[in-house]
Design an enzyme around this catalytic site. Sequence first.
Site, mmCIF file in Angstrom:
data_model
loop_
_atom_site.group_PDB
_atom_site.id
_atom_site.type_symbol
_atom_site.label_atom_id
_atom_site.label_comp_id
_atom_site.label_asym_id
_atom_site.label_seq_id
_atom_site.Cartn_x
_atom_site.Cartn_y
_atom_site.Cartn_z
ATOM 1 N N PRO A 1 0.822 -1.207 0.000
ATOM 2 C CA PRO A 1 0.000 0.000 0.000
ATOM 3 C C PRO A 1 0.862 1.267 0.000
ATOM 4 O O PRO A 1 2.051 1.218 0.305
ATOM 5 C CB PRO A 1 -0.808 -0.118 1.310
ATOM 6 C CG PRO A 1 -0.684 -1.548 1.722
ATOM 7 C CD PRO A 1 0.634 -2.021 1.201
ATOM 8 N N PRO A 2 0.279 2.410 -0.337
ATOM 9 C CA PRO A 2 1.041 3.666 -0.313
ATOM 10 C C PRO A 2 1.553 3.985 1.085
ATOM 11 O O PRO A 2 0.861 3.765 2.086
ATOM 12 C CB PRO A 2 0.013 4.714 -0.772
ATOM 13 C CG PRO A 2 -1.017 3.935 -1.525
ATOM 14 C CD PRO A 2 -1.081 2.587 -0.878
ATOM 15 N N GLY A 3 2.775 4.487 1.162
ATOM 16 C CA GLY A 3 3.334 4.945 2.433
ATOM 17 C C GLY A 3 3.991 3.882 3.272
ATOM 18 O O GLY A 3 4.400 4.157 4.401
ATOM 19 N N THR A 4 4.133 2.663 2.743
ATOM 20 C CA THR A 4 4.704 1.590 3.555
ATOM 21 C C THR A 4 6.226 1.505 3.449
ATOM 22 O O THR A 4 6.838 0.702 4.158
ATOM 23 C CB THR A 4 4.095 0.234 3.160
ATOM 24 O OG1 THR A 4 4.197 0.060 1.740
ATOM 25 C CG2 THR A 4 2.632 0.176 3.572
ATOM 26 N N GLY A 5 6.838 2.280 2.568
ATOM 27 C CA GLY A 5 8.300 2.333 2.539
ATOM 28 C C GLY A 5 8.958 1.694 1.332
ATOM 29 O O GLY A 5 10.131 1.333 1.394
ATOM 30 N N LYS A 6 8.241 1.555 0.216
ATOM 31 C CA LYS A 6 8.824 0.931 -0.971
ATOM 32 C C LYS A 6 9.945 1.784 -1.561
ATOM 33 O O LYS A 6 11.041 1.293 -1.844
ATOM 34 C CB LYS A 6 7.733 0.682 -2.012
ATOM 35 C CG LYS A 6 6.613 -0.224 -1.521
ATOM 36 C CD LYS A 6 5.589 -0.490 -2.599
ATOM 37 C CE LYS A 6 4.855 0.770 -3.011
ATOM 38 N NZ LYS A 6 4.036 1.325 -1.915
ATOM 39 N N THR A 7 9.679 3.064 -1.734
ATOM 40 C CA THR A 7 10.712 3.954 -2.268
ATOM 41 C C THR A 7 11.864 4.106 -1.282
ATOM 42 O O THR A 7 13.034 4.188 -1.682
ATOM 43 C CB THR A 7 10.103 5.337 -2.587
ATOM 44 O OG1 THR A 7 8.985 5.165 -3.465
ATOM 45 C CG2 THR A 7 11.125 6.238 -3.249
ATOM 46 N N GLU B 1 -22.466 10.490 19.976
ATOM 47 C CA GLU B 1 -21.188 9.817 20.243
ATOM 48 C C GLU B 1 -21.293 8.893 21.454
ATOM 49 O O GLU B 1 -20.667 7.835 21.506
ATOM 50 C CB GLU B 1 -20.084 10.852 20.454
ATOM 51 C CG GLU B 1 -19.834 11.764 19.253
ATOM 52 C CD GLU B 1 -19.501 10.993 17.987
ATOM 53 O OE1 GLU B 1 -18.924 9.889 18.098
ATOM 54 O OE2 GLU B 1 -19.821 11.482 16.892
ATOM 55 N N HIS C 1 -22.650 5.568 20.221
ATOM 56 C CA HIS C 1 -21.603 4.726 19.631
ATOM 57 C C HIS C 1 -20.774 4.043 20.719
ATOM 58 O O HIS C 1 -20.534 2.828 20.687
ATOM 59 C CB HIS C 1 -20.668 5.581 18.763
ATOM 60 C CG HIS C 1 -21.244 5.997 17.451
ATOM 61 N ND1 HIS C 1 -21.825 5.115 16.579
ATOM 62 C CD2 HIS C 1 -21.309 7.225 16.860
ATOM 63 C CE1 HIS C 1 -22.234 5.782 15.504
ATOM 64 N NE2 HIS C 1 -21.941 7.060 15.657
#
Length: 612
Positions: free
Chosen positions: A200-206, A422, A425
């Site tokens: 998923p986006p933001g998981t550290g691939k780059t 609230e 809930h």
Amino acid sequence: MNTQWTKNSFVYLLIIISVLAIFFTFFQAPSSRRDIPVSQVIQMAKDKEIRSIKVDLEILEVEDIGGRVYKSRKEDNTPVIEMLENAGADIAGIEIEIEGASGFGSLLGLLINFLPLIFFGAIILFMMRQAQGSNNQTLSFGRSKAKMFVGNKVSVTFADVAGIDEAKQELHEVVEFLRYPERFAALGAKIPKGVLLVGPPGTGKTLLGRAVAGEAGVPFFSISGSEFVEMFVGVGASRVRDLFDQAKRNSPCIIFIDEIDAVGRHRGAGLGGGHDEREQTLNQILVEMDGFDTNVNIIILAATNRPDILDPALLRPGRFDRRVMVDSPDINGRDAILNVHAKGKPLASEVNLTTVAQQTPGFSGADLANLINEAAILTARRGAKEIGQTEFAEAIDRVIAGPQRKSRVISDKEKEMTAYHEAGHALVAHLLPNADPVQKISIIARGGMGGYTRLLPTEDRYLMRKEQFTDMLATALGGRVAEELTFDAVTTGASNDIENATNIARQMITRYGMSESLGPRTFGKKEDMIFLGREISEQRDYSDKIAEEIDDEVHKLIQSAYEQATDILKANKGKLAQIADYLVANETVEGKELTELFESDPPNAEVSEDTV
């Protein structure tokens, strides 16, 4: 920019001089001197009517005894004194001034004479330089835009990556292949052609790609998948060829292609058939990765969050031999990531990053980095010297729901309705056995929410049971039920809750096979709209009769959850009012205060009828 200006400065200078020369030539102020023939000048000299004569080459400026000035022209190379004496004029009383030729005047005259040639020559030279620059841009259009990093240019290493130990291990082996190839060659092992990072986006691939660049010690080429594709067919394929040519000259090396789904989508599904630019580029990537020329020591590292849309030919072994899953971190991974990003930041003694990790299930590595940064910003805004637990708690809320909207003005009636909503809930979630524990209740508006109830799972979950889903449905509808029981009114405040409940119920029936009457099967097949880039349609693989049964099952699930929430809140009206009154007075409750609020005995008095 400066180099281009230096190259064209001479051309610009010639153009400016030409414009000035044209201006002085054609826009000179009209002269007040009257032109007369040279014969009249001789006659005036004989009549002693001339006071002075100024000689500038062949131009004569004559001033008579009355102060009037005349202009005349004599023959070239004929001295004015000799001309007057030969004509019998007495020059004894005439002041004759001979002016020398001015260098600037001569240059200006020369420029004026050659003005057309200079002007058009400058234009032609300028056009040639522009054409040459365009030609250079055309020749470089098919060049690769990849950035090459060598040695210590990348400061990120595996020590800066936490929470994804399995992915690090897979990539560490790739680095070992490049550093010590003889160790693997002795066992007959071949270097992997490609490694695909999926998650998923933001998981550290780059970030992993940058860490490999810092660890490998070999040339590292970095490029985005979108940088291959251009409007003109063939440009992307040319850039792929140029990239691999550079890589071959610098092998062994690593090529990192970020967001490869921009160019690696399934072929034959686009609007342009098999000859569009993206497919031509993909074909060239396939050939370069595993064509006839296979004796190349190059590893392809690619990252994507959409592996389902990639072409099968790109995913097969021999091109991408390994698929490394980079998922959201578990609690231990979140703890390790928080410790990495907290380095160098002053934390207060009461801060426990393990507790913060427990409060952030589902957070990606990017979310956790943003969480630490938000906490630091809040600390600086409040003028404190250390980041405390309060700042971390506020930062978690900001990352999840956005900043507080304290300036939002609401009436006392709406505030009370929000508090009961609230509280509904929270109370339903607290009393249901399979619902997540309530961590925080707030009626302070954040983002688009008027209030929120945050539930915290006791552990990371990877499987969900049907009982958990049904309790989630009842919890989602608890706010709507609380409003109806207390105020006998239906408002728009539960619109998002109803939408979420409907989606959960439909997923239970159509995706997870949790319907007793319809059985364990799925209904509908998602279709990927390639040209729009999102899954926005669903192919129906069932009849209209089944569609009606699906709607009936969804309605039964929601209605059952609604009745369950109603029974719970009717039986606990006093506790509901107690929680709502506390929220009206304090706006937020969490931690020890929330536990005491749930465990304390509610007041005996029922909710008054005039609450409305």
